[in-house]
Write a protein that holds these residues in place. Structure first.
Motif, PDB file in Angstrom:
ATOM      1  N   PRO A 164       0.821  -1.209   0.000  1.00  0.00           N
ATOM      2  CA  PRO A 164       0.000   0.000   0.000  1.00  0.00           C
ATOM      3  C   PRO A 164       0.863   1.271   0.000  1.00  0.00           C
ATOM      4  O   PRO A 164       1.856   1.328   0.736  1.00  0.00           O
ATOM      5  CB  PRO A 164      -0.799  -0.126   1.300  1.00  0.00           C
ATOM      6  N   PRO A 165       0.505   2.270  -0.813  1.00  0.00           N
ATOM      7  CA  PRO A 165       1.353   3.447  -0.991  1.00  0.00           C
ATOM      8  C   PRO A 165       1.629   4.226   0.287  1.00  0.00           C
ATOM      9  O   PRO A 165       2.683   4.846   0.412  1.00  0.00           O
ATOM     10  CB  PRO A 165       0.563   4.300  -1.986  1.00  0.00           C
ATOM     11  N   ARG A 166       0.678   4.223   1.222  1.00  0.00           N
ATOM     12  CA  ARG A 166       0.927   4.957   2.466  1.00  0.00           C
ATOM     13  C   ARG A 166       2.067   4.331   3.252  1.00  0.00           C
ATOM     14  O   ARG A 166       2.871   5.040   3.862  1.00  0.00           O
ATOM     15  CB  ARG A 166      -0.339   4.991   3.328  1.00  0.00           C
ATOM     16  N   TYR A 167       2.172   3.013   3.245  1.00  0.00           N
ATOM     17  CA  TYR A 167       3.081   2.325   4.152  1.00  0.00           C
ATOM     18  C   TYR A 167       4.387   1.865   3.500  1.00  0.00           C
ATOM     19  O   TYR A 167       5.432   1.855   4.161  1.00  0.00           O
ATOM     20  CB  TYR A 167       2.373   1.115   4.777  1.00  0.00           C
ATOM     21  N   LEU A 168       4.344   1.444   2.246  1.00  0.00           N
ATOM     22  CA  LEU A 168       5.573   1.015   1.582  1.00  0.00           C
ATOM     23  C   LEU A 168       6.245   2.229   0.950  1.00  0.00           C
ATOM     24  O   LEU A 168       5.626   2.979   0.203  1.00  0.00           O
ATOM     25  CB  LEU A 168       5.289  -0.065   0.541  1.00  0.00           C
ATOM     26  N   ARG A 169       7.522   2.393   1.235  1.00  0.00           N
ATOM     27  CA  ARG A 169       8.194   3.652   0.949  1.00  0.00           C
ATOM     28  C   ARG A 169       8.719   3.773  -0.480  1.00  0.00           C
ATOM     29  O   ARG A 169       9.153   4.847  -0.895  1.00  0.00           O
ATOM     30  CB  ARG A 169       9.362   3.837   1.929  1.00  0.00           C
ATOM     31  N   LEU A 170       8.678   2.708  -1.255  1.00  0.00           N
ATOM     32  CA  LEU A 170       9.324   2.755  -2.561  1.00  0.00           C
ATOM     33  C   LEU A 170       8.486   3.473  -3.620  1.00  0.00           C
ATOM     34  O   LEU A 170       7.290   3.244  -3.758  1.00  0.00           O
ATOM     35  CB  LEU A 170       9.633   1.339  -3.049  1.00  0.00           C
ATOM     36  N   GLY A 191       9.044  13.130  -4.846  1.00  0.00           N
ATOM     37  CA  GLY A 191       8.693  11.875  -4.178  1.00  0.00           C
ATOM     38  C   GLY A 191       9.353  11.751  -2.824  1.00  0.00           C
ATOM     39  O   GLY A 191       8.755  11.271  -1.856  1.00  0.00           O
ATOM     40  N   ASP A 192      10.586  12.188  -2.740  1.00  0.00           N
ATOM     41  CA  ASP A 192      11.347  12.131  -1.495  1.00  0.00           C
ATOM     42  C   ASP A 192      10.780  13.092  -0.458  1.00  0.00           C
ATOM     43  O   ASP A 192      10.373  12.699   0.637  1.00  0.00           O
ATOM     44  CB  ASP A 192      12.810  12.461  -1.823  1.00  0.00           C
ATOM     45  N   GLU A 198      11.193   6.588  -0.795  1.00  0.00           N
ATOM     46  CA  GLU A 198      12.544   6.282  -1.259  1.00  0.00           C
ATOM     47  C   GLU A 198      12.430   6.253  -2.773  1.00  0.00           C
ATOM     48  O   GLU A 198      11.919   5.303  -3.355  1.00  0.00           O
ATOM     49  CB  GLU A 198      12.990   4.924  -0.732  1.00  0.00           C
ATOM     50  N   THR A 199      12.821   7.340  -3.421  1.00  0.00           N
ATOM     51  CA  THR A 199      12.709   7.412  -4.873  1.00  0.00           C
ATOM     52  C   THR A 199      13.941   6.782  -5.503  1.00  0.00           C
ATOM     53  O   THR A 199      15.069   7.179  -5.219  1.00  0.00           O
ATOM     54  CB  THR A 199      12.560   8.872  -5.350  1.00  0.00           C
TER      55      THR A 199
END
Length: 801
Positions: A164-170, A191-192, A198-199
């Motif tokens: 999920p985009p909120r929780y996974l940083r990639l 993004g950073d 983590e872009t």
């Protein structure tokens, strides 16, 4: 060209589209979320006489998708009120609106024809120069932008969010063949800083970086599991937090994400990779093929590698798939000597080294999978990335690993591991040998306070870009910046006249060593520095006080010791509040009990957006006594405005403590009163300590003045005491709370009311501290409180007795 992102249009409202929309809403961006029209009204709509001409019908698919996402747990959004920043619509009626949006993100189904057809329509309305990106997980950029205008292609690239985009940083950034380099630079920075990601800049190769390596790691493990005869629970026991990976480990993760997702990526890679020497590893193992054929895809279908059986009597039974019989069996409780031997090794690097080198079946599994992954990653350079650190960054941020493949290789020792890999038939790429021959024995090093990586073309070390803006504790350790330490805490010189205190006990609990560290750090800062940052890089900021010590003293009826311990903790929290220099606390993830109280007393809090903060002492049979009860009463007093119903405002603070309310984000922590308007929120965890340090300097430069203790805290005495008593008694008679809950609640009411004062009175902080300490002390003498503490310590779950 200077860009500002104020409005984002997201095309596609499926699981990813809706969640990406929520994350942009999290950071204050206005979002337009669009999807296709339904083919016809559903049964409920038809009964109401609605037709395809009605807006409710036309927007049904997008609205249902967003509603489902907003209800999902864990939440995709920091605060439900933020959903008002999202406007929904459909491609037919609302696509023209994208002309007013700064960034268009396509998140439709993974089919080239469907994406290209949508792009044709987008070109009719999109304003020239507008960002246009695809969230594809594998379709090449060069195929996606074929036939598009020059302006479209120059402003187009891939922005692959992980779910999920909120929780996974990639966030993988994948340039197209004609993408303007300025667009890539902008997205990497945006993004950073603003999305907290983590872009990682990727090449346009199949599955990019994270899925190429992460799925390979999973598939390689699956084939090893088949050979070794390991089971589902055994593997999840070996591949979770014990080696610094996600708690859901291997099979639970696949059930949550959906087996079909992994199958699709693996099958696509097996087809697309022509020159990959290990492409056969992407073929599906027998059990995966079986589950896929049965449509047992995990949580979305109700069963996968695990199956929760719900019996008629309401009980539940978790089962796991048997690889041999392909039937479900009771979940096993695996035991490995390696894991038993590593229980007391809290340093993750030391534990990984111990486990991989242990001589049992677990060690054999680790060696087989680690060595194969090391070999594979070494041979993917320069195919998927020119720099090795990009592989580590992508895998860690996308799959929740603590350390990436090359970092793990460093932990085990590169030279020794290469010899063992050769013996196991896993010879790495030639550049690794060239690195060792040149006298370089690690992939990373710290030089002059900067973390560097081994650069293959130049055969030398280079600084990792962007690290200079960050404060990383590992780098401070390696750079000899430690100026004091004990078994539970360390003080570092963070530079520019600021020092930092890190604590590193189990769960970052607050025992004697941490209290000593806090007092020492404040004394040092007051004498020689501008101020202090209290923060760490552990999985959680702090789980609170050292319950084991309290349990031991209470069991031995050493109440004088408990009294002294609580008094010292209170005194330390007051030093945080009333030091001669600014103290900034930087909490992240769990900040419970004492961890919350520390934050309550800071001059300023630099909170990470993912913050689970609360005063949870009620659950172990006591009340907050490190100044937490005092502070919430003080904040009630300071925030009373004309026209407020004082009892209602006090009740809000009382209920937060009495129900052990924990925030689900830093934004909710503000709503609950744990954070204040003066406190700041960091979206990117890697930037948190640097931003906390900047806050210290800001406070110092503004002319920081040591505050004075308050003696004008308004308490309501018998008025609020009677009010709370009526509520507690009603809850007790209605069997909503136990007798012991009622006893704790009455103690809490006593403190927050200031005792049974005959009328509203102004009291001092010390007055309230003494009351909360007395209440805490009396409750530790209760048998039921000890039962609650015992349950938490030895069973890992709360007891409501």
């Amino acid at each position: 060209m200077k860009r500002a992102i104020q409005k984002v249009a997201i095309l596609g409202s499926g699981v990813m589209g809706s969640r990406i929309a929520c994350h942009f809403a999290n950071i204050g961006v206005q979002v337009l979320l669009l999807d296709i029209l339904p083919k016809e009204p559903n049964e409920a709509e038809a009964k109401k006489g609605l037709t395809l001409e009605d807006k409710a019908v036309r927007n049904r698919l997008v609205n249902e998708a967003l509603e489902k996402t907003l209800k999902a747990k864990p939440s995709a959004i920091y605060d439900q009120d933020f959903a008002s920043r999202i406007t929904t619509g459909n491609f037919e009626d609302d696509l023209a609106k994208i002309k007013d949006y700064d960034w268009i993100i396509e998140v439709v189904v993974e089919r080239l024809d469907i994406k290209q057809s949508l792009y044709e329509k987008v070109e009719l309305h999109r304003k020239p120069g507008t960002l246009i990106t695809s969230n594809t997980s594998g379709i090449p950029m060069q195929m996606l932008c074929q036939g598009r205008s020059e302006d479209f292609q120059s402003n187009f690239c891939g922005t692959h969010f992980f779910n999920p985009p909120r929780y996974l940083r990639l966030l993988e950034i994948i340039p197209g063949p004609k993408t303007n380099p300025e667009i890539i630079d902008f997205l990497m920075e945006y993004g950073d800083r603003y999305l907290g990601k983590e872009t990682v800049l990727c090449k346009d190769t199949p599955a990019f970086i994270a899925n190429r390596i992460g799925v390979y790691a999973i598939m390689s493990s699956m084939h090893t599991i088949e050979k070794m005869g390991l089971g589902v629970s055994e593997v999840d026991k070996l591949t979770g937090t014990v080696i610094g990976r996600a708690k859901s480990a291997t099979f639970r993760t696949m059930d949550v994400v959906g087996l079909d997702t992994m199958v699709n990526v693996a099958n696509n890679l097996n087809k697309a990779l022509e020159n990959d020497e290990s492409k056969d590893q992407f073929r599906l193992p027998k059990i995966v093929q079986f589950l896929s054929d049965q449509k047992w895809l995990g949580d979305k279908t109700g069963q996968g590698f695990f199956h929760m059986i719900r019996h008629k009597d309401g009980s539940k039974e978790l089962k796991e798939i048997d690889f041999e019989t392909q039937e479900y069996k009771p979940v096993e409780k695996p035991k490995f000597k390696a894991l038993e031997g590593s229980k007391d090794i809290h340093d993750l690097k030391k534990r990984i080294k111990f486990l991989v080198n242990f001589d049992d079946k677990a060690g054999e599994f680790y060696r087989a999978t680690f060595y194969d992954l090391f070999r594979y990653c070494s041979k993917r350079i320069p195919e998927i990335a020119d720099e090795l650190y990009l592989i580590d960054q992508a895998v860690c941020a996308g799959f929740g690993w603590e350390y990436g493949p090359f970092e793990n290789w460093d932990i085990l020792g590169v030279k020794d591991t290469v010899a063992k890999m050769e013996a196991a038939g896993q010879k790495p790429a030639e550049w690794v040998y060239e690195m060792l021959e040149a006298g370089h024995d690690s992939f990373y090093r710290v030089e002059k306070g900067n973390r560097q990586y081994y650069d293959i073309p130049s055969k030398s070390y280079k600084d990792i870009p962007g690290q200079q803006e960050l404060i990383l504790l590992d780098t401070l350790k390696s750079g000899n910046k430690k100026i004091w330490g004990n078994a539970g805490s360390t003080i570092y010189d963070m530079g520019d006249g600021v020092i930092g205190l890190e604590f590193h006990t189990k769960m970052n609990s607050l025992g004697a060593e941490v209290i000593e560290g806090m007092n020492t750090a404040i004394t040092m800062a007051e004498k020689d520095f501008k101020g202090l940052v209290i923060g760490n890089e552990g999985a959680n900021f702090s789980a609170g006080a050292n319950l084991a010590m309290i349990f031991m003293y209470a069991g031995d009826q050493e109440f004088d010791e408990i009294n002294m311990m609580i008094a010292q903790f209170q005194k330390t929290m007051m030093r945080v509040r009333y030091s001669a220099v600014p103290v900034v606390v930087a909490p992240h993830n769990m900040a419970l009990g004492g961890g919350c109280e520390m934050s309550l007393h800071a001059d300023s809090v630099q909170a990470h957006a993912e913050l689970y903060m609360g005063l949870v002492e009620f659950g172990v049979g006591v009340i907050p006594a490190g100044g937490g009860t005092k502070e919430m009463t003080l904040r009630f007093s300071n925030n009373i405005h004309d026209g407020d119903v004082e009892l209602n405002r006090l009740q809000e603070a009382f209920m937060n403590i009495a129900t052990a309310k924990v925030s689900t984000s830093a934004h909710e922590a503000k709503a609950l009163g744990y954070l204040q308007d003066k406190d700041d929120i960091t979206i990117n965890r890697k930037r948190q300590l640097a931003e906390a340090k900047a806050k210290v300097i800001e406070l110092y430069d503004e002319g920081y003045t040591q505050p004075a203790q308050q003696s004008n805290i308004k308490v309501l005495g018998k008025t609020s005491l009677a009010y709370f008593e009526a509520g507690i008694t009603g809850m007790q008679y209605g069997d909503y709370i136990s007798d012991h809950d009622a006893k704790i609640a009455r103690k809490l009411a006593w403190v927050m009311s200031g005792g049974d004062l005959s009328q509203p009175t102004e009291v001092s902080e010390q007055y309230l501290l003494d009351l909360e300490r007395e209440a805490f002390l009396s409750l530790t003498g209760e048998k039921k409180t000890l039962e609650r503490i015992h349950s938490i310590l030895f069973k890992g779950k709360p007891l409501r007795n």
